[in-house]
Every structure is written in structure tokens, then in C-alpha cells.
Design a protein around this motif. Structure first.
Motif, PDB file in Angstrom:
ATOM      1  N   GLU A 195     -15.206 -30.093 -14.412  1.00 25.02           N
ATOM      2  CA  GLU A 195     -14.140 -29.103 -14.423  1.00 25.02           C
ATOM      3  C   GLU A 195     -13.487 -28.995 -15.794  1.00 25.02           C
ATOM      4  OE1 GLU A 195     -10.662 -29.734 -12.044  1.00 25.02           O
ATOM      5  OE2 GLU A 195     -10.456 -31.843 -12.621  1.00 25.02           O
ATOM      6  N   PHE A 196     -13.036 -27.789 -16.074  1.00 24.28           N
ATOM      7  CA  PHE A 196     -12.377 -27.486 -17.335  1.00 24.28           C
ATOM      8  C   PHE A 196     -11.025 -28.183 -17.414  1.00 24.28           C
ATOM      9  CE2 PHE A 196     -11.104 -25.111 -20.949  1.00 24.28           C
ATOM     10  CZ  PHE A 196      -9.820 -24.635 -20.731  1.00 24.28           C
ATOM     11  N   VAL A 197     -10.705 -28.694 -18.607  1.00 20.64           N
ATOM     12  CA  VAL A 197      -9.405 -29.315 -18.836  1.00 20.64           C
ATOM     13  C   VAL A 197      -8.605 -28.502 -19.859  1.00 20.64           C
ATOM     14  CG1 VAL A 197      -8.198 -31.362 -19.674  1.00 20.64           C
ATOM     15  CG2 VAL A 197     -10.278 -31.614 -18.296  1.00 20.64           C
ATOM     16  N   ALA A 198      -9.186 -28.302 -21.046  1.00 24.46           N
ATOM     17  CA  ALA A 198      -8.479 -27.591 -22.111  1.00 24.46           C
ATOM     18  C   ALA A 198      -9.481 -27.136 -23.162  1.00 24.46           C
ATOM     19  CB  ALA A 198      -7.421 -28.484 -22.746  1.00 24.46           C
ATOM     20  N   ALA A 199      -9.069 -26.139 -23.944  1.00 20.32           N
ATOM     21  CA  ALA A 199      -9.912 -25.654 -25.036  1.00 20.32           C
ATOM     22  C   ALA A 199      -9.022 -25.189 -26.177  1.00 20.32           C
ATOM     23  CB  ALA A 199     -10.825 -24.526 -24.575  1.00 20.32           C
ATOM     24  N   ILE A 200      -9.577 -25.223 -27.386  1.00 21.25           N
ATOM     25  CA  ILE A 200      -8.830 -24.814 -28.563  1.00 21.25           C
ATOM     26  C   ILE A 200      -9.741 -23.985 -29.457  1.00 21.25           C
ATOM     27  CG2 ILE A 200      -9.388 -26.964 -29.803  1.00 21.25           C
ATOM     28  CD1 ILE A 200      -6.489 -26.781 -30.980  1.00 21.25           C
ATOM     29  N   SER A 201      -9.199 -22.904 -30.011  1.00 17.78           N
ATOM     30  CA  SER A 201      -9.983 -22.033 -30.872  1.00 17.78           C
ATOM     31  C   SER A 201     -10.284 -22.714 -32.201  1.00 17.78           C
ATOM     32  CB  SER A 201      -9.219 -20.721 -31.125  1.00 17.78           C
ATOM     33  OG  SER A 201      -7.999 -21.001 -31.815  1.00 17.78           O
ATOM     34  N   TRP A 202     -11.179 -22.122 -32.982  1.00 20.70           N
ATOM     35  CA  TRP A 202     -11.609 -22.768 -34.218  1.00 20.70           C
ATOM     36  C   TRP A 202     -10.445 -22.957 -35.181  1.00 20.70           C
ATOM     37  CZ3 TRP A 202     -11.109 -20.632 -39.054  1.00 20.70           C
ATOM     38  CH2 TRP A 202     -10.810 -19.266 -39.099  1.00 20.70           C
ATOM     39  N   SER A 203      -9.497 -22.042 -35.188  1.00 26.33           N
ATOM     40  CA  SER A 203      -8.362 -22.154 -36.108  1.00 26.33           C
ATOM     41  C   SER A 203      -7.254 -23.037 -35.543  1.00 26.33           C
ATOM     42  CB  SER A 203      -7.791 -20.769 -36.391  1.00 26.33           C
ATOM     43  OG  SER A 203      -7.198 -20.231 -35.217  1.00 26.33           O
ATOM     44  N   GLY A 204      -7.306 -23.272 -34.258  1.00 27.84           N
ATOM     45  CA  GLY A 204      -6.240 -24.039 -33.612  1.00 27.84           C
ATOM     46  C   GLY A 204      -5.076 -23.182 -33.159  1.00 27.84           C
ATOM     47  N   ILE A 229      -3.865 -30.185 -26.432  1.00 27.52           N
ATOM     48  CA  ILE A 229      -5.073 -30.218 -27.245  1.00 27.52           C
ATOM     49  C   ILE A 229      -4.715 -29.804 -28.671  1.00 27.52           C
ATOM     50  CG2 ILE A 229      -5.752 -27.843 -26.660  1.00 27.52           C
ATOM     51  CD1 ILE A 229      -8.677 -28.798 -26.694  1.00 27.52           C
ATOM     52  N   SER A 230      -5.329 -30.468 -29.638  1.00 30.30           N
ATOM     53  CA  SER A 230      -5.091 -30.138 -31.046  1.00 30.30           C
ATOM     54  C   SER A 230      -6.368 -30.441 -31.825  1.00 30.30           C
ATOM     55  CB  SER A 230      -3.925 -30.949 -31.611  1.00 30.30           C
ATOM     56  OG  SER A 230      -4.187 -32.340 -31.547  1.00 30.30           O
ATOM     57  N   ARG A 231      -6.428 -29.967 -33.064  1.00 32.66           N
ATOM     58  CA  ARG A 231      -7.614 -30.233 -33.865  1.00 32.66           C
ATOM     59  C   ARG A 231      -7.240 -30.393 -35.331  1.00 32.66           C
ATOM     60  NH1 ARG A 231     -11.733 -25.589 -32.843  1.00 32.66           N
ATOM     61  NH2 ARG A 231     -12.981 -26.731 -34.390  1.00 32.66           N
ATOM     62  N   ASP A 232      -8.084 -31.137 -36.033  1.00 32.34           N
ATOM     63  CA  ASP A 232      -7.965 -31.320 -37.473  1.00 32.34           C
ATOM     64  C   ASP A 232      -9.352 -31.065 -38.050  1.00 32.34           C
ATOM     65  OD1 ASP A 232      -7.783 -32.190 -40.090  1.00 32.34           O
ATOM     66  OD2 ASP A 232      -6.520 -33.910 -39.606  1.00 32.34           O
ATOM     67  N   ASN A 233      -9.584 -29.848 -38.501  1.00 29.40           N
ATOM     68  CA  ASN A 233     -10.919 -29.480 -38.981  1.00 29.40           C
ATOM     69  C   ASN A 233     -11.324 -30.278 -40.228  1.00 29.40           C
ATOM     70  OD1 ASN A 233     -11.430 -27.660 -36.924  1.00 29.40           O
ATOM     71  ND2 ASN A 233     -10.583 -25.926 -38.054  1.00 29.40           N
ATOM     72  N   ALA A 234     -10.347 -30.688 -41.010  1.00 29.35           N
ATOM     73  CA  ALA A 234     -10.661 -31.485 -42.205  1.00 29.35           C
ATOM     74  C   ALA A 234     -11.271 -32.832 -41.812  1.00 29.35           C
ATOM     75  CB  ALA A 234      -9.401 -31.704 -43.021  1.00 29.35           C
ATOM     76  N   LYS A 235     -10.924 -33.306 -40.630  1.00 31.80           N
ATOM     77  CA  LYS A 235     -11.455 -34.578 -40.141  1.00 31.80           C
ATOM     78  C   LYS A 235     -12.549 -34.378 -39.098  1.00 31.80           C
ATOM     79  CE  LYS A 235      -7.217 -37.204 -40.925  1.00 31.80           C
ATOM     80  NZ  LYS A 235      -6.163 -38.063 -40.319  1.00 31.80           N
ATOM     81  N   ASN A 236     -12.919 -33.116 -38.856  1.00 31.39           N
ATOM     82  CA  ASN A 236     -13.918 -32.826 -37.824  1.00 31.39           C
ATOM     83  C   ASN A 236     -13.530 -33.457 -36.495  1.00 31.39           C
ATOM     84  OD1 ASN A 236     -15.711 -31.108 -39.034  1.00 31.39           O
ATOM     85  ND2 ASN A 236     -17.198 -32.680 -39.567  1.00 31.39           N
ATOM     86  N   ALA A 237     -12.269 -33.304 -36.133  1.00 34.00           N
ATOM     87  CA  ALA A 237     -11.765 -33.976 -34.936  1.00 34.00           C
ATOM     88  C   ALA A 237     -10.945 -33.040 -34.061  1.00 34.00           C
ATOM     89  CB  ALA A 237     -10.912 -35.173 -35.334  1.00 34.00           C
TER      90      ALA A 237
END
Length: 121
Positions: A45-54, A69-77
Motif C-alpha cells: 500500500e501507498f504511504v507517501a510520495a514526493i516530486s523531484w523538486s520536493g 516525506i522529504s528529500r535531499d537531492n544533493a545527497k541522493n536521499a
């Protein structure tokens, strides 16, 4: 791109965990990243999603207000902060790449090995 989820564990109800999804082999900027979970005997089941830009996120109703949900593209995380955990959150959590914010597992690829989250009552 290979994805690896980590950060799971055993926690009491009401506790918190922070999951990480790390990419290797290639950057995953440009991709949506989704978190899904699967409990024994149940469908994924789906929990969360984040776009490429955040800048855009999506959550399952069952986790809204508790998970972030969050992301750090510089860390590929990509991270999933889980607060106020409940026993029903117990599952294997996995991350995957998508082309758009979606709650359908079949629209995601590059599934990483999951991490077990167990919430005791």
C-alpha cells in the motif's frame, strides 16, 4: 539506480522513526520517489510520495499528519519521518522511483530492498 531503504526497527506505540531511502549508481533527481509498505498477508500500500523538486507531496489518509516525506537531492536521499506510530503501521517499508506523484505501485520502478518497522502496543 539502486535504492536502499534503512532506518526501520522496533518502537513502542506513540514513538518515532526516520526512514532513509538512498540511491546509488546514478542520481535520482528528476524522479518522484514513493514510499510503500506491506504487512504480512496484505497487499502493498501507498504511504507517501514526493516530486523531484520536493515542492509537491502526497500522503495516504492513514498517515496524514503523522508522517512527513522529504528529500535531499544533493545527497541522493529521501526521508520518511514517522511520528505517533501505531501498531497498524507495522510493515516492511520500501521506496521506489516514479514519473509522477501516484499511489499505484505498478507506476513505480527500481524498488529497493525494504526495511522492517514494528510498532508494539
Amino acid at each position: 539506480v539502486q535504492l536502499q531503504a534503512s532506518g526501520g526497527g522496533l518502537v513502542q506505540a506513540g514513538g518515532s522513526l526516520r526512514l532513509s531511502c538512498l540511491a546509488s549508481g546514478r542520481t535520482f533527481s528528476g524522479y518522484t520517489v514513493g514510499w510503500f509498505r506491506q504487512a504480512p498477508g496484505k497487499e502493498r500500500e501507498f504511504v507517501a510520495a514526493i516530486s523531484w523538486s520536493g515542492s509537491s507531496t502526497s500522503y495516504a489518509d492513514s498517515v496524514k499528519g503523522r508522517f512527513t516525506i522529504s528529500r535531499d537531492n544533493a545527497k541522493n536521499a529521501v526521508y520518511l519521518q514517522m511520528n505517533s506510530l501505531k501498531p497498524e503501521d507495522t510493515a516492511v517499508y520500501s521506496c521506489a522511483l516514479g514519473a509522477q506523484l501516484a499511489a499505484v505501485p505498478s507506476l513505480y520502478t527500481n524498488w529497493g530492498q525494504g526495511t522492517q518497522v514494528t510498532v508494539s502496543s
